[in-house]
Design an enzyme around this catalytic site. Structure first.
Site, PDB file in Angstrom:
ATOM      1  N   GLU A   1      12.238 -43.750  18.187  1.00 22.81           N
ATOM      2  CA  GLU A   1      11.556 -45.057  18.193  1.00 22.81           C
ATOM      3  C   GLU A   1      12.282 -45.901  19.230  1.00 22.81           C
ATOM      4  O   GLU A   1      13.428 -46.306  19.029  1.00 22.81           O
ATOM      5  CB  GLU A   1      11.603 -45.671  16.800  1.00 22.81           C
ATOM      6  CG  GLU A   1      10.440 -46.610  16.595  1.00 22.81           C
ATOM      7  CD  GLU A   1      10.887 -47.977  16.203  1.00 22.81           C
ATOM      8  OE1 GLU A   1      11.268 -48.745  17.120  1.00 22.81           O
ATOM      9  OE2 GLU A   1      10.865 -48.269  14.999  1.00 22.81           O
TER      10      GLU A   1
ATOM     11  N   CYS B   1      11.929 -54.574  18.024  1.00 21.70           N
ATOM     12  CA  CYS B   1      11.029 -53.835  18.917  1.00 21.70           C
ATOM     13  C   CYS B   1       9.570 -54.169  18.674  1.00 21.70           C
ATOM     14  O   CYS B   1       8.721 -53.810  19.474  1.00 21.70           O
ATOM     15  CB  CYS B   1      11.293 -52.344  18.796  1.00 21.70           C
ATOM     16  SG  CYS B   1      11.381 -51.829  17.111  1.00 21.70           S
TER      17      CYS B   1
END
Ligand code: ADP
Length: 490
Positions: free
Chosen positions: A252, A286
């Site tokens: 990720e 994020c």
């Protein structure tokens, strides 16, 4: 050392015990709000990672039974909630986020263990209907092997939970490597895990020399899964290092989230959602919006509304514990945001709130709104990772889809429109793994989350997050000795 009952043993943990190491090398954990040194920890090396992996490997001799996995996951979820205040206070001190956000993070983390516990039963072996080739075909869900879990500093327990919950549900032992900026939350959690009496080797912890530990995880044959959250740069290193060893990678990585507002959107909802999304962890997540695209006719109204809200935000510098926006994780992160804002202003954007702080300040970035920005500016090409909203105008659905997709990243995106058909059409055209429609929520434990393109591989959360740690094993079985397998062709 930060005095806390959960931090009495600030060491790595493997084979079911904390491991005091007399290392000549150490690193400091700094409180980003006060710049106090919270702890000085030994720099563990690749050799320590190997020891941890060896103890993890032992667990796989007898893969953990389903009912044990459910029991561990439930106990870990419970312990998060019982120790909510303690864990949140450690997160807030080492990460700098406001305590309110740290408390939410602990609950979020607990949710991953709780949800995974409810899904273990879905890993029961399945039988393929119809007995193809006259055989019984069983599909088993085996633990993939030792899991190496490398986590970032922005959600010290949240990111750990996403990975560890999936691994435990699948029956995989883990070696956890938290970020060196925020290892104390993980140490506190391991103090609690130690009290739960888990099997030795099931959960292990190392920290220190990230590159060396990462390399061991990539090359040791017992490690079959590496799950990493962090920069695209390090994700690429892990992919390269593990390529010769054919490992499963869950990555990720960075994001560059577009937040698209059409003129028919509910403006109140869009503004609320943007404020909630953008300033969490001082913009250092994020899924934080990186680029706001607003339809031209609504642009000046939206900018006026958000500027007013942003100007009223209090940073920790002004408001101490009651702050809305905490500090940047370190001076380097601060400098990067400052440089992106300076570049945008040099190239014609106005700072309608906040702007460029003076050179002495390297902690609390003033919440800022830049307008108008264009998609070629550095603040739109790179991940801002700070409390800065950059607003661009658009004129057509076609143009905004192209602009939103014009990035190598593909993690989170958000679309606001009163026209449900258009919103879902736009969502289907966006190359992002998570697209909020009239919401800018981040992930939830119950649903898979992950990125497309350079934002990564694999998913976390939901059953899909557990399957990242599962190897499927297919057992065609002659169940009736008298039965002839006449259809066999290969
Ligand atoms: P950031 O720039 O946000 O700190 P990183 O990708 O550098 O993000 O860090 C995320 C995690 O990756 C941290 O746990 C860090 O220690 C770890 N890390 C950094 N470099 C390496 C590496 N070469 N191999 C493995 N892990 C690494």
């Amino acid at each position: 050392m930060l005095k806390h009952p959960l931090l009495c043993k600030a060491h790595g943990y493997w084979g079911g015990a904390f491991r005091p190491i007399d290392s000549p090398e150490s690193f400091c954990v700094i409180n980003p709000s006060t710049l106090d040194v919270l702890a000085k920890l030994p720099n563990l090396t690749g050799e320590h990672a190997t020891e941890a992996i060896m103890s993890a490997r032992e667990v796989l001799r007898t893969p953990p039974r389903f009912e044990h996995r459910v029991g561990w996951l439930t106990a870990i979820a419970d312990v998060h909630l019982e120790q909510r205040e303690s864990l949140a206070s450690i997160i807030a001190q080492e990460n700098g986020k406001p305590l309110r956000e740290a408390l939410q993070e602990v609950e979020y983390a607990a949710g991953f263990y709780r949800d995974a516990a409810t899904r273990v039963a879905e890993l029961e072996a399945k039988i393929v209907p119809g007995d193809p080739r006259g055989l019984r075909w069983q599909i088993h869900h085996r633990p993939a092997g030792v899991a190496g879990l490398i986590t970032p500093w922005n959600f010290p327990l949240g990111m750990l939970a996403k990975k560890l919950a999936g691994a435990l549900a699948a029956g995989c032992p883990s070696v956890v490597k938290p970020a060196e900026k925020t290892p104390l939350s993980a140490i506190a959690l391991f103090t609690l895990l130690d009290r739960l009496g888990l099997p030795p080797g099931l959960c292990n912890l190392v920290f220190g020399d990230a590159a060396a530990i990462g390399k061991v995880m990539c090359t040791d044959p017992s490690v079959r899964v590496i799950s990493f959250t962090g920069s695209t740069r390090v994700g690429q290193i892990l992919a390269q290092q593990s390529a010769p060893h054919i490992k499963r990678l869950g990555l990720e990585l960075g994001g560059n989230a577009p937040f698209v507002v059409f003129a028919d959107a509910d403006l109140d909802v869009a503004v609320e959602e943007l404020m909630a999304n953008k300033f969490r962890c001082a913009g250092q997540t994020c899924v934080c919006t990186n680029r706001v695209f607003v339809e031209k006719s609504l642009a000046s109204t939206l900018v006026a509304r958000i500027s007013q809200r942003v100007a009223a935000l209090r940073t920790g510098r002004q408001a101490g514990d009651a702050c809305d926006v905490g500090p940047m994780i370190d001076g380097q992160a601060f400098d990067k945001v400052r440089a992106l804002v300076a570049d945008a202003i040099d190239r014609g954007a106005r700072a309608v709130a906040g702007g460029l702080p003076d050179d002495q300040e390297r902690q609390y970035y003033p919440p800022t709104v830049l307008y108008p920005v264009n998609n070629d500016m550095a603040c739109c090409r790179q991940e801002l990772f700070g409390p800065v909203i950059a607003v661009t105008e658009f004129e057509s659905e076609e143009a905004v889809c192209a602009a939103a997709n014009d990035t190598e990243y593909g993690l989170a995106a958000y679309v606001f429109s009163g026209d449900a058909t258009r919103a879902s059409r736009v969502a289907s055209r966006l190359q992002f793994g998570h697209v909020g429609i009239n919401t800018a929520t981040g992930p939830t434990p119950e649903a898979p989350f992950g990125g497309m393109k350079h934002s990564g591989l694999g998913r976390e959360g939901g059953l899909e997050g557990i399957m990242e740690y599962v190897e499927l094993q297919t057992l065609p079985t002659r169940y009736d000795p008298g039965h002839s397998d006449s259809k066999r062709t290969s």
